[in-house]
Write an enzyme that holds these catalytic residues in place. Structure first.
Site, PDB file in Angstrom:
ATOM      1  N   SER A 150       2.110   7.249  -6.127  1.00 15.12           N
ATOM      2  CA  SER A 150       3.244   7.165  -5.210  1.00 15.12           C
ATOM      3  C   SER A 150       4.159   8.379  -5.417  1.00 15.12           C
ATOM      4  O   SER A 150       3.702   9.504  -5.300  1.00 15.12           O
ATOM      5  CB  SER A 150       3.978   5.830  -5.425  1.00 15.12           C
ATOM      6  OG  SER A 150       4.877   5.572  -4.380  1.00 15.12           O
ATOM      7  N   ASP A 294      -2.875   0.125   2.054  1.00 11.80           N
ATOM      8  CA  ASP A 294      -1.786   0.873   1.431  1.00 11.80           C
ATOM      9  C   ASP A 294      -0.645   1.167   2.402  1.00 11.80           C
ATOM     10  O   ASP A 294      -0.820   1.153   3.625  1.00 11.80           O
ATOM     11  CB  ASP A 294      -2.353   2.201   0.905  1.00 11.80           C
ATOM     12  CG  ASP A 294      -1.448   2.898  -0.094  1.00 11.80           C
ATOM     13  OD1 ASP A 294      -0.362   2.390  -0.388  1.00 11.80           O
ATOM     14  OD2 ASP A 294      -1.858   3.969  -0.586  1.00 11.80           O
ATOM     15  N   HIS A 321      -0.971  -0.399  -2.171  1.00 12.48           N
ATOM     16  CA  HIS A 321      -0.280   0.712  -2.836  1.00 12.48           C
ATOM     17  C   HIS A 321      -0.518   0.709  -4.347  1.00 12.48           C
ATOM     18  O   HIS A 321      -0.649   1.761  -4.963  1.00 12.48           O
ATOM     19  CB  HIS A 321       1.213   0.625  -2.528  1.00 12.48           C
ATOM     20  CG  HIS A 321       1.949   1.911  -2.741  1.00 12.48           C
ATOM     21  ND1 HIS A 321       1.514   3.121  -2.244  1.00 12.48           N
ATOM     22  CD2 HIS A 321       3.103   2.183  -3.409  1.00 12.48           C
ATOM     23  CE1 HIS A 321       2.361   4.073  -2.583  1.00 12.48           C
ATOM     24  NE2 HIS A 321       3.328   3.533  -3.284  1.00 12.48           N
TER      25      HIS A 321
END
Length: 350
Positions: A150, A294, A321
């Protein structure tokens, strides 16, 4: 008779060769948990590393797990302002493969110093922080793998674009190379999948800047996060993840990302971040990880793998995610294979 002698000699040489090679692998496994010759034995691998910044010197928290002189993976957590705790699933997979890995809380995060100065929260300063951590830990191009998930993926890309000469391998987990395209994916692809009534409530609160309304985060977690951040009912989320969210530094998170993972909101500093045009300059072996559910577009992640000069794409069909938690059967074998292929000189781009 002569043929039998030659055959016996050949078999003997093969067995001897195998015996000679085996201790090399076994020695890494045998010494993996031996801290006796390390300066962090007393703290179990934990080091507080001093970081010089334009606003003074602060300390960041790191913890090294295992010993492997050839594979050392520095983990860059997401957020910004979250913690290394989102990686704790790695404890169940990396040690068995004798992979050394380093937990690390970036400056401003829970286990590190948390200065109250927004001028510190820039990509460029965080890149220099990672470089100082690398030097302090003695990592170099013979062993240094950088893995970012991320926001950590943003930081990993930025670091590689400046310092790829220091890297042995790069892993970009669940992060696109363009914040505007991430926002567009959230708005045009993911938002329409939500219940229209829930979506309208969220959009109304965002329009009114009502982010502190408890209902805003409640709706996000129940209807968006459990679909696209971690695909489990929230009551079943691993304790490490709930602890990680509990330890978030909201000042850093909101300043750089905005109020949620549902796109970048307000005047958050990452809103216009984009390095797409620069990725083709990366030559270091790179693994890009994308997941079906995601918050990031998996097709974009596949594009990253093709855009860098030596890229490989890992697709997690059941993941979101945090695919290390909701698709570990795909995620960890793919990451481990990448690390070992690079280490063994067997890496091939996809």
């Amino acid at each position: 008779m002569k043929l039998k002698v030659l055959l016996f000699a050949a078999i003997s040489m093969l067995l001897l060769s195998n015996c000679q090679q085996k201790p090399k692998d076994d020695s890494i496994k045998a010494n993996y948990l031996d801290f006796s010759k390390r300066d962090d034995q007393l703290t179990g691998g934990i080091k507080m590393i001093p970081i010089k910044t334009p606003k003074g010197t602060f300390k960041v928290w790191t913890k090294t797990v295992g010993n492997n002189p050839k594979i050392k993976v520095l983990l860059l957590h997401g957020g910004p302002g979250l913690t290394h705790e989102l990686y704790e699933a790695f404890d169940g997979y990396f040690p068995n493969e004798s992979i050394e890995y380093i937990y690390y809380d970036q400056l401003g995060s829970y286990y590190s110093d948390q200065p109250d100065d927004n001028s510190l929260w820039t990509n460029a300063r965080f890149v220099e922080e990672v470089e100082q951590v690398r030097i302090a830990l003695g990592l170099d191009s013979s062993n240094f793998y950088l893995m970012g998930q991320s926001w950590g993926g943003i930081l990993a890309m930025e670091y590689a674009l400046k310092y790829q000469k220091n890297l042995k391998g790069l892993i970009i987990s669940n992060m696109m190379a363009s914040a505007p395209e991430y926002n567009a994916y959230a708005k045009n692809v993911l938002a329409p999948q939500m219940d229209p009534k829930i979506l309208k409530q969220l959009q109304d609160m965002e329009k009114n800047n009502d982010f502190d309304n408890p209902k805003y985060s409640e709706l996000l977690f129940e209807y968006y996060y459990t679909e696209h951040v971690l695909r489990m009912p929230q009551a079943q989320w691993p304790e490490s993840i709930t602890r990680c969210f509990k330890h978030i530094n909201p000042n850093v998170y909101v300043y750089m990302q905005g109020h949620s993972e549902f796109g970048i909101t307000g005047n958050a500093t990452l809103k216009n971040w984009d390095v797409k045009a620069r990725l083709k300059t990366l030559t270091v072996p790179t693994l890009s990880i994308g997941s079906k559910y995601d918050t990031m577009d998996p097709e974009h992640m596949k594009w990253i793998a093709n855009e860098v000069q030596n890229g490989r794409f890992l697709f997690c069909p059941n993941g979101s995610h945090l695919s290390q938690y909701d698709d570990p059967k795909t995620y960890f074998p793919g990451v481990i294979k990448f690390l070992k292929d690079v280490d063994n000189g067997e890496f091939k781009k996809s």
